[in-house]
Design a protein around this motif. Structure first.
Motif, short mmCIF file in Angstrom:
data_model
loop_
_atom_site.label_atom_id
_atom_site.label_comp_id
_atom_site.label_asym_id
_atom_site.label_seq_id
_atom_site.Cartn_x
_atom_site.Cartn_y
_atom_site.Cartn_z
N THR A 37 41.21 34.52 32.48
CA THR A 37 40.30 33.39 32.32
C THR A 37 40.99 32.25 31.58
O THR A 37 41.95 32.49 30.84
N GLY A 38 40.51 31.03 31.80
CA GLY A 38 41.06 29.89 31.07
C GLY A 38 41.17 28.62 31.90
O GLY A 38 40.99 27.52 31.41
N ASP A 39 41.45 28.80 33.20
CA ASP A 39 41.52 27.64 34.10
C ASP A 39 40.37 27.80 35.11
O ASP A 39 39.36 28.41 34.79
N THR A 40 40.47 27.21 36.29
CA THR A 40 39.43 27.46 37.28
C THR A 40 39.51 28.93 37.67
O THR A 40 40.57 29.55 37.56
N SER A 41 38.40 29.47 38.15
CA SER A 41 38.39 30.88 38.53
C SER A 41 39.46 31.17 39.58
O SER A 41 40.13 32.20 39.52
N ASP A 42 39.64 30.27 40.52
CA ASP A 42 40.64 30.51 41.57
C ASP A 42 42.05 30.49 41.00
O ASP A 42 42.90 31.30 41.39
N ASN A 43 42.32 29.57 40.09
CA ASN A 43 43.64 29.54 39.46
C ASN A 43 43.87 30.77 38.60
O ASN A 43 44.98 31.32 38.55
N ASP A 44 42.82 31.20 37.90
CA ASP A 44 42.92 32.43 37.11
C ASP A 44 43.35 33.60 38.00
O ASP A 44 44.25 34.38 37.65
N ALA A 45 42.67 33.70 39.15
CA ALA A 45 42.95 34.82 40.06
C ALA A 45 44.37 34.73 40.62
O ALA A 45 45.08 35.74 40.73
N ALA A 46 44.80 33.52 40.97
CA ALA A 46 46.14 33.36 41.54
C ALA A 46 47.21 33.74 40.51
O ALA A 46 48.19 34.43 40.83
N ALA A 47 47.01 33.31 39.26
CA ALA A 47 47.98 33.65 38.22
C ALA A 47 48.00 35.17 38.01
O ALA A 47 49.07 35.78 37.87
N GLY A 48 46.83 35.79 38.03
CA GLY A 48 46.76 37.23 37.84
C GLY A 48 47.43 38.00 38.96
O GLY A 48 48.13 38.99 38.71
N MET A 49 47.23 37.56 40.18
CA MET A 49 47.87 38.24 41.32
C MET A 49 49.39 38.13 41.20
O MET A 49 50.11 39.11 41.45
N ALA A 50 49.88 36.95 40.82
CA ALA A 50 51.33 36.79 40.63
C ALA A 50 51.81 37.68 39.49
O ALA A 50 52.89 38.28 39.56
N GLY A 51 51.00 37.78 38.45
CA GLY A 51 51.38 38.62 37.31
C GLY A 51 51.48 40.08 37.68
O GLY A 51 52.42 40.77 37.28
N LEU A 52 50.51 40.56 38.44
CA LEU A 52 50.56 41.97 38.84
C LEU A 52 51.77 42.25 39.72
O LEU A 52 52.46 43.26 39.54
N LYS A 53 52.02 41.33 40.64
CA LYS A 53 53.17 41.52 41.54
C LYS A 53 54.47 41.60 40.74
O LYS A 53 55.30 42.49 40.97
N ALA A 54 54.62 40.70 39.79
CA ALA A 54 55.84 40.69 38.96
C ALA A 54 55.97 41.98 38.15
O ALA A 54 57.07 42.40 37.80
#
Lengths: 141, 141, 141, 141
Positions: free
Chosen positions: C117-134
């Protein structure tokens, strides 16, 4: 007939803080609630811990809801801890049964309560009683 | 003026876990909360039971809200069990009054708290104090 | 068999924050919870508002408890708002049904969830997906 | 660096009430909370309904916890009603997402919030903004 107004509440809190300073107490927080248990005025002195609203409120709210000042609530809690634990649960956790919860009365009539916290419970109660007196109000601690 | 940042919080938790390993303690969990009682960082070591966030949080949260570290909360709870039970109710059940709740201070100013759980309360507190020291922070246990 | 360890959780959070910085997002907060809905690790970046633990937790917790990532929870909330309101009540308020609640899976098996959480919900989700992948983890947003 | 003290909070509330009187608004209630969401000062004008503490608090508390003033909370609630309902649940019901919840800021830093209630939400917010200005504080409504 004495009424509890915002102006009176403010004076009681100010005088409670004056007494705390005069006695060298730690930073105090004080709330005045009305006869329905609802906040009229609250102040937290600089340096007090952030949870002080909750504690001041719990002392005053318990006094009004049970019609019993902090000293009497504490006696009951020491006598029957399970009773006060159940009361706390029944009122959603919002009762803190120790001195510092002072009924504001006009003879037999309850006008509300003052809740004071920050030093020892006995010092909180003494400051609050002095504060009410200075504001021309009658307290039962 | 010392400030509590995520980087500092992370270092305090890592050093607490280092100390736990050095002392052969059971898996620890540790939280750092800010001066308003809100989580900055939390970690639960592998093998710890699932409820450890709640306990670590309760120790740290109680310390901040009452301005009183775990040792002082425990002394009060032993002296007046009904008082600490009522406080717990007033704060929605979120206060765990035992050692392991450590105030993080800068002189008189409270920056937040570290909550540690997993071994005995005294070992939790000792690991946390060592962790804060290693992170360059001052603790009151 | 992939397991969710503290080390993996920490890597996922760090990589989520790296992605947030790379994309110029506002300060993020991220939590990893296990398959039982219990916190493993949480971090709140400096500058984020104090309530971010509650929001990150609500996204991840809802995903695990319902077995449904944030995107699916939001679709259901838009379709049947009264259902998601009831679910929120049934889980004590602890469900936040929007993107940023990401299931961490190993094929069909749910290992836990990441809440961002912290930005738009969609940006939050995109950052999280990138984080999990990494971090070498598989996510369902 | 501006700090939020009890004295400043009291001035902001007094000036908010002055503005309310000047504009002929209904009796107002106002709270100032700190950056952790904890009450510093509250006053309810004579004639206001008893639930005004809860509403004033909910406006200010939501603003601090989400880092979002009342106007932005209302926009989000109108756009995604289920999101704000869930957020309310996650924060124990203590968020009231309408104008009158004003962030008190010092540039980028959030010092706390002022919550005002009693007239229309827009009038509440306007009185609060005037009150903050008179007290030398910067507000975001």
């Amino acid at each position: 007939m004495t009424e509890l107004t915002l102006e009176t509440a403010r004076r009681a809190i100010a005088a409670t803080f004056d007494e705390g300073r005069a006695q060298g107490l730690r930073p105090l927080s004080a709330i005045v609630i009305d006869a329905g248990g609802h906040p009229l005025a609250f102040e937290r002195q600089d340096g007090a811990s952030p949870g002080r609203f909750v504690i001041a409120h719990g002392k005053a709210y318990g006094a009004v809801m049970l019609g019993m000042p902090g000293g009497a609530m504490m006696a009951r809690a020491e006598d029957q801890p399970y009773f006060m634990a159940a009361i706390n649960g029944a009122f959603g956790g919002a009762v803190v049964p120790v001195p510092g919860g002072i009924l504001i009365v006009d003879g037999d009539r309850v006008l509300g309560a003052l809740g004071v916290t920050g030093d020892t419970s006995d010092n909180d109660a003494a400051a609050g009683m002095a504060g009410l007196k200075a504001a021309g109000l009658e307290g039962k601690a």
